[in-house]
Design an enzyme around this catalytic site. Structure first.
Site, PDB file in Angstrom:
ATOM      1  N   HIS A  26       0.810  -1.322   0.290  1.00  0.00           N
ATOM      2  CA  HIS A  26       0.033  -0.124  -0.008  1.00  0.00           C
ATOM      3  C   HIS A  26       0.821   1.300  -0.076  1.00  0.00           C
ATOM      4  O   HIS A  26       0.603   2.146  -0.551  1.00  0.00           O
ATOM      5  CB  HIS A  26      -0.935   0.122   1.126  1.00  0.00           C
ATOM      6  CG  HIS A  26      -1.853  -1.163   1.010  1.00  0.00           C
ATOM      7  ND1 HIS A  26      -3.297  -0.663   1.290  1.00  0.00           N
ATOM      8  CD2 HIS A  26      -1.866  -2.437   0.833  1.00  0.00           C
ATOM      9  CE1 HIS A  26      -3.955  -1.981   1.248  1.00  0.00           C
ATOM     10  NE2 HIS A  26      -3.133  -2.763   1.205  1.00  0.00           N
ATOM     11  N   ASP A 131      -6.576   5.458   2.254  1.00  0.00           N
ATOM     12  CA  ASP A 131      -6.472   3.973   1.896  1.00  0.00           C
ATOM     13  C   ASP A 131      -7.850   3.518   1.970  1.00  0.00           C
ATOM     14  O   ASP A 131      -8.473   3.828   2.914  1.00  0.00           O
ATOM     15  CB  ASP A 131      -5.423   3.189   2.969  1.00  0.00           C
ATOM     16  CG  ASP A 131      -5.108   1.831   2.267  1.00  0.00           C
ATOM     17  OD1 ASP A 131      -6.094   1.038   2.059  1.00  0.00           O
ATOM     18  OD2 ASP A 131      -3.919   1.606   2.470  1.00  0.00           O
TER      19      ASP A 131
HETATM   20  C1  UDX Z   1      -0.178  -6.589  -0.952  1.00  0.00           C
HETATM   21  C2  UDX Z   1      -1.245  -7.597  -1.460  1.00  0.00           C
HETATM   22  O1  UDX Z   1      -0.989  -8.771  -1.194  1.00  0.00           O
HETATM   23  C3  UDX Z   1      -1.529  -6.949  -2.980  1.00  0.00           C
HETATM   24  O2  UDX Z   1      -2.312  -7.891  -3.626  1.00  0.00           O
HETATM   25  C4  UDX Z   1      -2.232  -5.793  -3.039  1.00  0.00           C
HETATM   26  O3  UDX Z   1      -2.977  -5.569  -4.120  1.00  0.00           O
HETATM   27  C5  UDX Z   1      -1.405  -4.899  -2.317  1.00  0.00           C
HETATM   28  O4  UDX Z   1      -0.764  -5.121  -1.044  1.00  0.00           O
HETATM   29  P1  UDX Z   1       2.184  -7.589  -1.261  1.00  0.00           P
HETATM   30  O5  UDX Z   1       1.719  -8.878  -0.961  1.00  0.00           O
HETATM   31  O6  UDX Z   1       3.398  -7.028  -0.642  1.00  0.00           O
HETATM   32  O7  UDX Z   1       1.242  -6.313  -1.231  1.00  0.00           O
HETATM   33  O8  UDX Z   1       2.439  -7.553  -2.851  1.00  0.00           O
HETATM   34  P2  UDX Z   1       2.375  -6.690  -3.927  1.00  0.00           P
HETATM   35  O9  UDX Z   1       1.454  -5.780  -4.171  1.00  0.00           O
HETATM   36  O10 UDX Z   1       3.149  -7.402  -5.209  1.00  0.00           O
HETATM   37  O11 UDX Z   1       3.522  -5.472  -3.487  1.00  0.00           O
HETATM   38  C6  UDX Z   1       4.809  -5.775  -3.248  1.00  0.00           C
HETATM   39  C7  UDX Z   1       5.872  -4.824  -3.354  1.00  0.00           C
HETATM   40  O12 UDX Z   1       7.156  -5.070  -3.189  1.00  0.00           O
HETATM   41  C8  UDX Z   1       6.023  -4.464  -5.237  1.00  0.00           C
HETATM   42  O13 UDX Z   1       5.845  -3.236  -5.335  1.00  0.00           O
HETATM   43  C9  UDX Z   1       7.295  -4.875  -5.463  1.00  0.00           C
HETATM   44  O14 UDX Z   1       8.234  -4.281  -6.204  1.00  0.00           O
HETATM   45  C10 UDX Z   1       8.009  -4.814  -4.180  1.00  0.00           C
HETATM   46  N1  UDX Z   1       9.406  -5.729  -3.651  1.00  0.00           N
HETATM   47  C11 UDX Z   1       9.139  -6.948  -3.651  1.00  0.00           C
HETATM   48  C12 UDX Z   1      10.537  -5.340  -3.786  1.00  0.00           C
HETATM   49  O15 UDX Z   1      10.894  -4.182  -3.891  1.00  0.00           O
HETATM   50  N2  UDX Z   1      11.607  -6.048  -3.571  1.00  0.00           N
HETATM   51  C13 UDX Z   1      11.399  -7.349  -3.442  1.00  0.00           C
HETATM   52  O16 UDX Z   1      12.334  -8.157  -3.174  1.00  0.00           O
HETATM   53  C14 UDX Z   1       9.993  -7.970  -3.213  1.00  0.00           C
END
Ligand code: UDX
Length: 486
Positions: A26, A131
């Site tokens: 988020h 949010d």
């Molecule tokens: C959560 C939910 O799971 C997601 O489905 C929702 O829509 C938003 O919030 P998360 O599970 O962390 O987030 O997944 P994601 O939405 O993919 O966000 C992860 C973020 O972390 C991405 O922007 C990704 O670029 C970043 N990231 C991940 C890194 O910068 N480095 C990493 O090694 C892994």
């Protein structure tokens, strides 16, 4: 004498208050929205937990980067949990309660004490971008006469699938009650032909439709009727039909995504020296870029399950065997807090560590956008978080999807059945299935996946470029926020 319009120009710009939930998925897009607002020369106050602020200071240059925008300020508040309390998996749910019980009351008190953040140099808050999961926001805005814009970090399809809760219930499509998980859902217009029970947002997987989490997410979606507008990190090229359906019920929808690409484009357009601001809450291990530099083009599978997913040791081993048996190189992000059930053992046995050497690299956190855009990366094994999905789409990288919770179940279905840029292996965790899926994406059906992914990447890049729909929608949003200033 100055004219009325000149006087208006001399007055401070709109002041936007932004409050994300304190989790990576988020924080990332909402911090990028803040950056876009700074580029429009608005004043921005960004609420961030003390815990996350410390991590941003430790692992990124975000604070220094924002200091070039005098209208920007962070406001820190406690998230109510001790520093060593887990914030992934079940810990993420505890964090939500703690935000409601600790952060929100403090936030309200602070807003009153600070006179809605008015000062000599800035107006009191003219608009609150909250949010969409912060259920206190509509009451707070009504009590204080502030216009509310909800920000939803998940796609329109997720919003729409939750919005249709009453119709799903009426059609007896929920609760599942032992019905086939492969049965098609008929009461969500725009998704009739391809959405199965198993693709509905994970929150629907409950026996009791009064389940408190499900009730909470439905109530949060319905709050939209008490907001003036909603911002979605999506675009017409990805979800045009769903957006159209949604707009029949929700009048002011600003689809401005992919936001990370919109920021890049606006910075390029403005020719400013300011660069992309990253919001990593973990230290990015940049050695993986050197490692990728040494790999052949499109040869590496990037593996990451985002910031919240927890894997059991057994699941880690299934993925690892699948990857090793596929014979493809891989770069795997394994967060230190992400493996459960190890009982003190290393998640990966020594003999497997030996097999990984030369073939794969494990890191604790990676600069994901850079990795996905690296020429050596040919596929992405992902949990289908929406940010990861958008980043992969924009980079033109095909995916193997293993969704974990929430919107991810529906996101992965769009990847495999709507955009056809990858495979969805949800509800399984078997080394043979994993191996075959990797082979399909990296070899057997590589050309078709690459071609479709490349085409979709071009489309989404066009949508955030001058004249594209997300580009225009952002301009409209800026005008709208200006119109809210009395
Ligand atoms: C959560 C939910 O799971 C997601 O489905 C929702 O829509 C938003 O919030 P998360 O599970 O962390 O987030 O997944 P994601 O939405 O993919 O966000 C992860 C973020 O972390 C991405 O922007 C990704 O670029 C970043 N990231 C991940 C890194 O910068 N480095 C990493 O090694 C892994």
């Amino acid at each position: 004498m100055t004219s009325v319009s000149e006087q208006q120009n001399l007055r401070p710009p709109p002041h936007v208050l932004i409050f994300p939930l304190p989790v990576q998925g988020h924080l990332n897009p909402m911090l990028k929205v803040a950056h876009l607002l700074c580029l429009a020369e608005f004043h921005v106050t960004f609420i961030i937990s003390e815990f996350n602020h410390r991590r941003l200071l430790q692992h990124t240059t975000a604070s220094a980067a924002f200091s070039r925008y005098p209208g920007f300020q962070f406001w820190t508040l406690p998230d109510g949990l001790p520093d060593d309390h887990p914030r992934s998996g079940h810990g993420a749910m505890e964090l939500m309660s703690s935000v409601a019980n600790v952060t929100v009351p403090l936030f309200k008190k602070m807003m009153i004490q600070e006179n809605l953040l008015a000062s000599a140099a800035r107006r009191s808050v003219t608009c609150f971008v909250a949010d969409g999961l912060l259920s206190f926001a509509p009451d707070f805005c009504e009590e204080n006469g502030i216009p509310l814009i909800c920000f939803r970090p998940a796609p329109a399809s997720y919003f729409w699938a939750i919005y249709r809760f009453p119709q799903l219930l009426q059609a007896q499509e929920i609760p599942f009650e032992g019905k086939s998980m492969d049965g098609l859902i008929k009461s969500i217009p725009g998704m009739e032909g391809f959405l199965r029970r198993r693709d509905l947002p994970g929150f629907y997987r409950v026996d009791d439709i009064n389940d408190p989490t499900l009730k909470g997410v439905v109530a949060a979606v319905m709050l939209i009727h008490r907001a003036q507008a909603v911002i979605l990190n999506t675009c017409e090229d990805l979800e045009g039909q769903i957006l159209e359906e949604m707009q029949k019920h929700v009048p002011r929808v600003f689809s401005i995504g992919p936001i990370h690409e919109q920021v890049k484009y606006r910075l390029m357009e403005k020719k400013t020296e300011s660069s992309i601001i990253t919001a990593s809450l973990w230290a990015e291990d940049r050695s993986c870029i050197d490692w990728l530099d040494a790999q052949p083009p499109k040869s590496v599978v990037y593996v990451s399950f985002g910031s919240i997913t927890l894997l059991t040791r057994k699941q880690v081993l299934e993925f690892l065997h699948g990857l090793l048996e596929s014979s493809h190189r891989f770069l795997w992000v394994m967060r230190p807090d992400s493996v459960t059930g190890s009982n003190g053992e290393d998640p990966i046995p020594t003999e497997l560590m030996e097999r990984i050497k030369g073939k794969g690299l494990l890191v604790e956190w990676a600069p994901q956008e850079k990795v996905l855009n690296h020429p050596a990366v040919g596929g992405f094994m992902t949990h289908s978080g929406w940010n990861s999905t958008l980043e992969s789409i924009a980079a033109g990288v095909p995916m193997v999807c293993w969704p974990y919770l929430g919107d991810q179940q529906i996101n992965s279905r769009f990847v495999s059945e709507v955009w056809k840029i990858g495979l969805d292996i949800k509800d399984t965790c078997d080394r043979k299935i994993i191996e075959e899926a990797i082979r399909d994406v990296m070899e057997v059906r590589k050309d078709e996946f690459m071609e479709r992914s490349g085409n979709l990447a071009k489309l989404v890049k066009r949508t955030i470029s001058k004249g594209g729909s997300s580009y225009n929608n952002w301009d409209d949003l800026i005008q709208y926020i200006k119109s809210l200033v009395i």
